[in-house]
Write a protein that holds these residues in place. Sequence first.
Motif, PDB file in Angstrom:
ATOM      1  N   LEU A   1     -34.821  -7.124 -12.314  1.00  7.61           N
ATOM      2  CA  LEU A   1     -34.358  -8.216 -11.461  1.00  7.61           C
ATOM      3  C   LEU A   1     -33.868  -7.680 -10.118  1.00  7.61           C
ATOM      4  O   LEU A   1     -34.217  -8.206  -9.051  1.00  7.61           O
ATOM      5  N   ILE A   2     -33.074  -6.614 -10.154  1.00 10.75           N
ATOM      6  CA  ILE A   2     -32.570  -5.999  -8.918  1.00 10.75           C
ATOM      7  C   ILE A   2     -33.712  -5.452  -8.085  1.00 10.75           C
ATOM      8  O   ILE A   2     -33.729  -5.587  -6.848  1.00 10.75           O
ATOM      9  N   ASP A   3     -34.683  -4.832  -8.745  1.00 14.35           N
ATOM     10  CA  ASP A   3     -35.860  -4.296  -8.039  1.00 14.35           C
ATOM     11  C   ASP A   3     -36.589  -5.415  -7.293  1.00 14.35           C
ATOM     12  O   ASP A   3     -36.917  -5.291  -6.109  1.00 14.35           O
ATOM     13  N   ASN A   4     -36.837  -6.523  -7.975  1.00 20.99           N
ATOM     14  CA  ASN A   4     -37.565  -7.637  -7.361  1.00 20.99           C
ATOM     15  C   ASN A   4     -36.819  -8.230  -6.169  1.00 20.99           C
ATOM     16  O   ASN A   4     -37.412  -8.542  -5.138  1.00 20.99           O
ATOM     17  N   ILE A   5     -35.500  -8.402  -6.325  1.00 16.09           N
ATOM     18  CA  ILE A   5     -34.720  -9.115  -5.311  1.00 16.09           C
ATOM     19  C   ILE A   5     -34.290  -8.207  -4.165  1.00 16.09           C
ATOM     20  O   ILE A   5     -34.516  -8.516  -2.987  1.00 16.09           O
ATOM     21  N   ALA A   6     -33.674  -7.076  -4.487  1.00 20.88           N
ATOM     22  CA  ALA A   6     -33.056  -6.249  -3.450  1.00 20.88           C
ATOM     23  C   ALA A   6     -33.979  -5.171  -2.895  1.00 20.88           C
ATOM     24  O   ALA A   6     -33.888  -4.835  -1.709  1.00 20.88           O
ATOM     25  N   ILE A   7     -34.857  -4.615  -3.726  1.00 18.57           N
ATOM     26  CA  ILE A   7     -35.708  -3.518  -3.267  1.00 18.57           C
ATOM     27  C   ILE A   7     -37.014  -4.055  -2.685  1.00 18.57           C
ATOM     28  O   ILE A   7     -37.400  -3.719  -1.567  1.00 18.57           O
TER      29      ILE A   7
ATOM     30  N   CYS B   1     -27.172   3.566 -10.680  1.00 20.62           N
ATOM     31  CA  CYS B   1     -28.181   4.207  -9.831  1.00 20.62           C
ATOM     32  C   CYS B   1     -29.226   4.952 -10.652  1.00 20.62           C
ATOM     33  O   CYS B   1     -30.415   4.936 -10.316  1.00 20.62           O
ATOM     34  N   SER B   2     -28.810   5.605 -11.728  1.00 24.82           N
ATOM     35  CA  SER B   2     -29.757   6.330 -12.578  1.00 24.82           C
ATOM     36  C   SER B   2     -30.773   5.370 -13.184  1.00 24.82           C
ATOM     37  O   SER B   2     -31.972   5.674 -13.246  1.00 24.82           O
ATOM     38  N   LYS B   3     -30.296   4.207 -13.631  1.00 22.70           N
ATOM     39  CA  LYS B   3     -31.203   3.211 -14.204  1.00 22.70           C
ATOM     40  C   LYS B   3     -32.189   2.713 -13.159  1.00 22.70           C
ATOM     41  O   LYS B   3     -33.392   2.557 -13.433  1.00 22.70           O
ATOM     42  N   LEU B   4     -31.723   2.458 -11.933  1.00 23.81           N
ATOM     43  CA  LEU B   4     -32.608   1.993 -10.867  1.00 23.81           C
ATOM     44  C   LEU B   4     -33.594   3.084 -10.450  1.00 23.81           C
ATOM     45  O   LEU B   4     -34.760   2.796 -10.162  1.00 23.81           O
ATOM     46  N   LEU B   5     -33.145   4.333 -10.424  1.00 27.43           N
ATOM     47  CA  LEU B   5     -34.045   5.444 -10.109  1.00 27.43           C
ATOM     48  C   LEU B   5     -35.167   5.536 -11.132  1.00 27.43           C
ATOM     49  O   LEU B   5     -36.337   5.725 -10.772  1.00 27.43           O
ATOM     50  N   SER B   6     -34.820   5.417 -12.397  1.00 26.07           N
ATOM     51  CA  SER B   6     -35.838   5.448 -13.446  1.00 26.07           C
ATOM     52  C   SER B   6     -36.832   4.314 -13.255  1.00 26.07           C
ATOM     53  O   SER B   6     -38.045   4.493 -13.410  1.00 26.07           O
ATOM     54  N   HIS B   7     -36.305   3.164 -12.873  1.00 26.54           N
ATOM     55  CA  HIS B   7     -37.135   1.978 -12.737  1.00 26.54           C
ATOM     56  C   HIS B   7     -38.160   2.121 -11.615  1.00 26.54           C
ATOM     57  O   HIS B   7     -39.352   1.878 -11.814  1.00 26.54           O
TER      58      HIS B   7
ATOM     59  N   PRO C   1     -38.900   8.106 -17.185  1.00 26.84           N
ATOM     60  CA  PRO C   1     -37.952   7.689 -18.221  1.00 26.84           C
ATOM     61  C   PRO C   1     -36.537   8.191 -17.966  1.00 26.84           C
ATOM     62  O   PRO C   1     -36.338   9.318 -17.489  1.00 26.84           O
ATOM     63  N   LEU C   2     -35.563   7.357 -18.286  1.00 31.24           N
ATOM     64  CA  LEU C   2     -34.171   7.678 -18.008  1.00 31.24           C
ATOM     65  C   LEU C   2     -33.718   8.943 -18.728  1.00 31.24           C
ATOM     66  O   LEU C   2     -32.938   9.733 -18.185  1.00 31.24           O
ATOM     67  N   TYR C   3     -34.226   9.169 -19.932  1.00 27.80           N
ATOM     68  CA  TYR C   3     -33.787  10.356 -20.684  1.00 27.80           C
ATOM     69  C   TYR C   3     -34.208  11.641 -19.985  1.00 27.80           C
ATOM     70  O   TYR C   3     -33.527  12.676 -20.088  1.00 27.80           O
TER      71      TYR C   3
END
Length: 288
Positions: free
Chosen positions: A72-78, A98-104, A109-111
């Motif tokens: 959702l953040i990617d679609n709206i803000a990025i 930020c780590s979650k958004l970077l992975s996205h 993958p976040l791991y």
Amino acid sequence: MNELNDEENNELYTSISDALNKTIKNLDEYYTKDYGNNEQYLNTGFRNLYLRKGDLIVLASKHDISSFVASLIDNIAIKSKKPLGYISCGEKDEVAVCSKLLSHITRVPLYKINGGNLKKSDFKEFIDKAGSLYEAPIFIDDSPNWMFEEIEFTARIMVKEQRVELIIIDSFHFLAEIVQADKDELPFVQYNLLKQYKEVSKRLNIPIIILMNLPGFDDYEPSISDFKGNMEIPRTVDQVLLLHKERIPEDLVECDATLITAKNAHGINLRIPLKYESSIGIYSSAKE
């Protein structure tokens, strides 16, 4: 015996004509307005999902909801460059967000990111892909022990100074008023808090999304009844969105998911089909 006056009577019940007028108005608005071009709605980037400005919205799920929020953040803000505020009440700090958004956005993958599993040769490409996040109009506040007055103040400043068009409040159950409330007082405290947040969303004329976890097994599709003893939550807010995805077999990297509009004060309820890519935690609209 004291007789009720007309004003008190009006608060006790609604005539069918008044209820019908409201229903017809909501349906007329849904079927005649172009949500994509309407200044009263925020386009989320998901097909058929538009957030009305001034609404208080609960987004809930029985499983981890962070991947959908990142999408959702990617679609709206990025992608769309619309300013967005993210307020964490306790579980996630700014580094976790930020780590979650970077992975996205990098599709790593976040791991691998958190576990130091990126190869040095891949790191430059990773940083290059992450470049779009640097300029994204995303504003995070992860102060602990939030109380309503502090969130209301932060939201007002974000709107005034950064012109944010959406605020997401994470970990509602960690709000100081809820943590400190006695069990018997909890429904009343939640009800009053939601009423106050609803007033803030209307006053600021932006949608505010409150993230919540639902109890129970994630095999079963969520519904309004999952709020159980907390029915003041769906009753008070303008919209209730429930996220559900299928259990993912080990040999699949993609599965079906559904975003269920369980309550919509301004229109009809929908079932919005989604796709979920498990390896990178990305949600997208399902192809029609």
